[in-house]
Scaffold this motif. Structure first.
Motif, PDB file in Angstrom:
ATOM      1  N   ASN A   1      -5.673 -35.846  85.357  1.00 26.34           N
ATOM      2  CA  ASN A   1      -4.522 -36.878  85.508  1.00 26.34           C
ATOM      3  C   ASN A   1      -4.113 -36.377  84.166  1.00 26.34           C
ATOM      4  N   SER A   2      -4.537 -36.627  82.778  1.00 24.71           N
ATOM      5  CA  SER A   2      -3.243 -35.642  81.672  1.00 24.71           C
ATOM      6  C   SER A   2      -3.879 -34.943  81.190  1.00 24.71           C
ATOM      7  N   ILE A   3      -2.928 -35.011  80.572  1.00 23.59           N
ATOM      8  CA  ILE A   3      -3.051 -33.528  79.290  1.00 23.59           C
ATOM      9  C   ILE A   3      -4.569 -33.520  78.842  1.00 23.59           C
ATOM     10  N   ASP A   4      -4.555 -34.463  77.927  1.00 27.13           N
ATOM     11  CA  ASP A   4      -6.435 -34.275  77.712  1.00 27.13           C
ATOM     12  C   ASP A   4      -7.266 -33.918  78.639  1.00 27.13           C
ATOM     13  N   ASP A   5      -6.804 -34.171  79.682  1.00 29.14           N
ATOM     14  CA  ASP A   5      -8.177 -33.977  80.550  1.00 29.14           C
ATOM     15  C   ASP A   5      -8.568 -32.229  80.877  1.00 29.14           C
ATOM     16  N   MET A   6      -7.183 -31.584  80.135  1.00 28.40           N
ATOM     17  CA  MET A   6      -7.713 -29.780  80.312  1.00 28.40           C
ATOM     18  C   MET A   6      -7.897 -29.229  79.421  1.00 28.40           C
ATOM     19  N   LYS A   7      -9.084 -30.392  78.343  1.00 31.19           N
ATOM     20  CA  LYS A   7      -9.483 -29.804  77.421  1.00 31.19           C
ATOM     21  C   LYS A   7     -10.714 -29.175  78.016  1.00 31.19           C
ATOM     22  N   ASP A   8     -11.034 -27.452  77.310  1.00 33.37           N
ATOM     23  CA  ASP A   8     -11.925 -26.696  77.934  1.00 33.37           C
ATOM     24  C   ASP A   8     -11.414 -26.026  79.303  1.00 33.37           C
ATOM     25  N   LYS A   9     -10.774 -26.495  79.874  1.00 32.65           N
ATOM     26  CA  LYS A   9     -10.817 -26.311  81.854  1.00 32.65           C
ATOM     27  C   LYS A   9      -9.734 -25.081  81.852  1.00 32.65           C
ATOM     28  N   ARG A  10      -9.887 -24.517  82.635  1.00 35.51           N
ATOM     29  CA  ARG A  10      -9.421 -22.181  82.876  1.00 35.51           C
ATOM     30  C   ARG A  10      -7.902 -22.941  83.268  1.00 35.51           C
ATOM     31  N   LEU A  11      -7.092 -22.809  82.064  1.00 37.22           N
ATOM     32  CA  LEU A  11      -5.205 -22.744  82.174  1.00 37.22           C
ATOM     33  C   LEU A  11      -4.928 -21.849  82.435  1.00 37.22           C
ATOM     34  N   GLY A  12      -4.141 -21.665  83.731  1.00 39.87           N
ATOM     35  CA  GLY A  12      -3.095 -20.414  83.458  1.00 39.87           C
ATOM     36  C   GLY A  12      -1.586 -20.101  83.409  1.00 39.87           C
ATOM     37  N   ALA A  13      -1.548 -19.028  82.953  1.00 41.38           N
ATOM     38  CA  ALA A  13      -0.109 -19.394  82.249  1.00 41.38           C
ATOM     39  C   ALA A  13       0.225 -17.511  82.020  1.00 41.38           C
ATOM     40  N   GLN A  14       2.286 -18.042  82.183  1.00 40.99           N
ATOM     41  CA  GLN A  14       2.524 -16.125  81.998  1.00 40.99           C
ATOM     42  C   GLN A  14       2.494 -15.972  81.291  1.00 40.99           C
ATOM     43  N   LEU A  15       1.738 -14.482  80.832  1.00 43.56           N
ATOM     44  CA  LEU A  15       1.547 -13.371  79.458  1.00 43.56           C
ATOM     45  C   LEU A  15       3.248 -13.426  78.733  1.00 43.56           C
ATOM     46  N   GLY A  16       3.297 -13.807  77.221  1.00 45.87           N
ATOM     47  CA  GLY A  16       4.261 -13.666  76.393  1.00 45.87           C
ATOM     48  C   GLY A  16       5.247 -15.033  76.679  1.00 45.87           C
ATOM     49  N   THR A  17       4.599 -15.779  77.743  1.00 41.32           N
ATOM     50  CA  THR A  17       5.968 -17.157  77.344  1.00 41.32           C
ATOM     51  C   THR A  17       5.544 -18.058  76.205  1.00 41.32           C
ATOM     52  N   ILE A  18       5.911 -19.016  76.266  1.00 41.38           N
ATOM     53  CA  ILE A  18       6.124 -20.848  75.581  1.00 41.38           C
ATOM     54  C   ILE A  18       5.124 -21.431  75.990  1.00 41.38           C
ATOM     55  N   GLN A  19       4.546 -21.337  77.065  1.00 44.65           N
ATOM     56  CA  GLN A  19       3.577 -21.781  77.968  1.00 44.65           C
ATOM     57  C   GLN A  19       2.539 -21.552  78.187  1.00 44.65           C
ATOM     58  N   GLU A  20       2.685 -19.799  78.057  1.00 38.74           N
ATOM     59  CA  GLU A  20       0.791 -19.563  77.080  1.00 38.74           C
ATOM     60  C   GLU A  20       0.988 -20.042  75.735  1.00 38.74           C
ATOM     61  N   GLN A  21       2.073 -20.545  75.105  1.00 36.47           N
ATOM     62  CA  GLN A  21       1.364 -20.514  73.569  1.00 36.47           C
ATOM     63  C   GLN A  21       0.824 -22.309  73.922  1.00 36.47           C
ATOM     64  N   GLU A  22       1.544 -22.909  74.468  1.00 37.79           N
ATOM     65  CA  GLU A  22       0.820 -24.177  75.284  1.00 37.79           C
ATOM     66  C   GLU A  22      -0.208 -24.453  75.788  1.00 37.79           C
ATOM     67  N   ALA A  23      -1.040 -23.451  76.983  1.00 36.20           N
ATOM     68  CA  ALA A  23      -2.068 -23.384  77.652  1.00 36.20           C
ATOM     69  C   ALA A  23      -2.791 -23.274  76.246  1.00 36.20           C
ATOM     70  N   LYS A  24      -2.532 -22.393  75.204  1.00 42.88           N
ATOM     71  CA  LYS A  24      -3.235 -21.852  73.963  1.00 42.88           C
ATOM     72  C   LYS A  24      -4.269 -23.253  73.014  1.00 42.88           C
ATOM     73  N   LYS A  25      -3.140 -23.915  73.226  1.00 44.56           N
ATOM     74  CA  LYS A  25      -3.212 -25.167  72.518  1.00 44.56           C
ATOM     75  C   LYS A  25      -4.167 -26.446  72.668  1.00 44.56           C
ATOM     76  N   ILE A  26      -4.446 -26.243  74.651  1.00 45.39           N
ATOM     77  CA  ILE A  26      -4.809 -27.379  75.227  1.00 45.39           C
ATOM     78  C   ILE A  26      -6.510 -26.683  75.053  1.00 45.39           C
ATOM     79  N   SER A  27      -6.674 -25.393  75.458  1.00 49.23           N
ATOM     80  CA  SER A  27      -7.218 -24.618  75.729  1.00 49.23           C
ATOM     81  C   SER A  27      -7.876 -23.595  75.443  1.00 49.23           C
ATOM     82  N   GLU A  28      -9.143 -23.729  74.752  1.00 50.77           N
ATOM     83  CA  GLU A  28      -9.506 -22.066  74.684  1.00 50.77           C
ATOM     84  C   GLU A  28      -9.741 -20.950  76.265  1.00 50.77           C
TER      85      GLU A  28
END
Length: 259
Positions: free
Chosen positions: A139-166
């Motif tokens: 329901n929030s960004i905090d809920d995504m910690k340790d979740k399996r997140l997907g993002a497009q390779l080489g984008t700032i969305q990838e950087q954002e996803a990696k900040k949230i979850s390993e």
């Protein structure tokens, strides 16, 4: 006398040869093409970023960026030659002189500015987070910690996803990430907001559950190789301003539901 004429002939041939070489150099890489030759601008894009660039009916690449760049080319007298490739291959292709410019929903970042020069920004967007519809565990960004997140390779969305979850998974194709989410191999995706909206509209089992301003990054702009095209960038910026003033830019925004 004959010797003098022979020497003059040699000198004339040398001058003509130099002139021919200079014309060829100008056509291949100089600021102006040879007389009568069409100006061509090789532009790289990644048609995975709807509505900015995507493969439409009949396999033709279309979208907001495509129309915008074609308008700019028309205003400046360039034929746009499109080159499609993976997003993370665009800047390397620019540096290797395989293309002359990039328009691919590319955000301005300090890291990219070290390698390329950008035009003026022509669009500002946000991060959007996508889940399976009805997944109340997110329901929030905090809920995504340790979740399996997907993002497009080489984008700032990838950087954002990696900040949230390993546990971030990257892929060159957003369509593949959408499929992985629908198959429950991913818990959520990090996309650009307008891109997320386009894919959610086509996939009713998905929904956007949160958004966030891109405070650490600039807007979207056209990229050119570092230090090599100052005059062309100036002309592109002037054309973007002209298109905004004459209403054609707003028409494009409405056409692709960006306004």
């Amino acid at each position: 006398m004959k010797k003098t004429l022979f020497l003059l002939s040699l000198m004339l041939l040398f001058v003509l040869s130099c002139g021919s070489k200079n014309e060829t150099a100008a056509a291949d890489g100089g600021e102006k093409p040879a007389e009568g030759q069409e100006k061509v601008l090789r532009v790289g894009t990644n048609p995975e970023f709807k509505p900015f660039e995507y493969v439409g009916e009949g396999g033709k690449t279309e979208g907001f960026d495509i129309d915008l760049m074609n308008m700019i080319g028309e205003e400046l007298g360039y034929k746009i030659e499109w080159k499609t490739m993976a997003f993370d291959g665009l800047i390397p292709a620019l540096k290797n002189n395989e293309i002359d410019a990039i328009i691919a929903g590319m955000s301005v970042t300090e890291e990219r500015k070290a390698a390329v020069d950008f035009s003026d920004e022509y669009y500002i967007s946000k991060f959007a987070y996508v889940r399976l519809k009805g997944d109340t565990s997110l329901n929030s960004i905090d809920d995504m910690k340790d979740k399996r997140l997907g993002a497009q390779l080489g984008t700032i969305q990838e950087q954002e996803a990696k900040k949230i979850s390993e546990k971030t998974v990257v892929n060159e194709a957003i369509t593949s990430l959408i499929l992985e989410l629908k198959n429950k191999n991913l818990d959520a995706l990090v996309l650009e907001d307008v891109v997320a909206s386009a894919y959610v509209s086509e996939n009713p089992e998905l929904e956007i559950f949160a958004t966030k301003d891109m405070t650490d990054n600039g807007g979207t702009a056209i990229a050119f190789d570092k230090g090599k095209n100052p005059e062309l960038i100036k002309q592109v910026n002037e054309t973007i301003t002209k298109l905004k003033e004459n209403g054609k830019y707003d028409e494009l925004l409405k056409k692709y539901n960006l306004k």
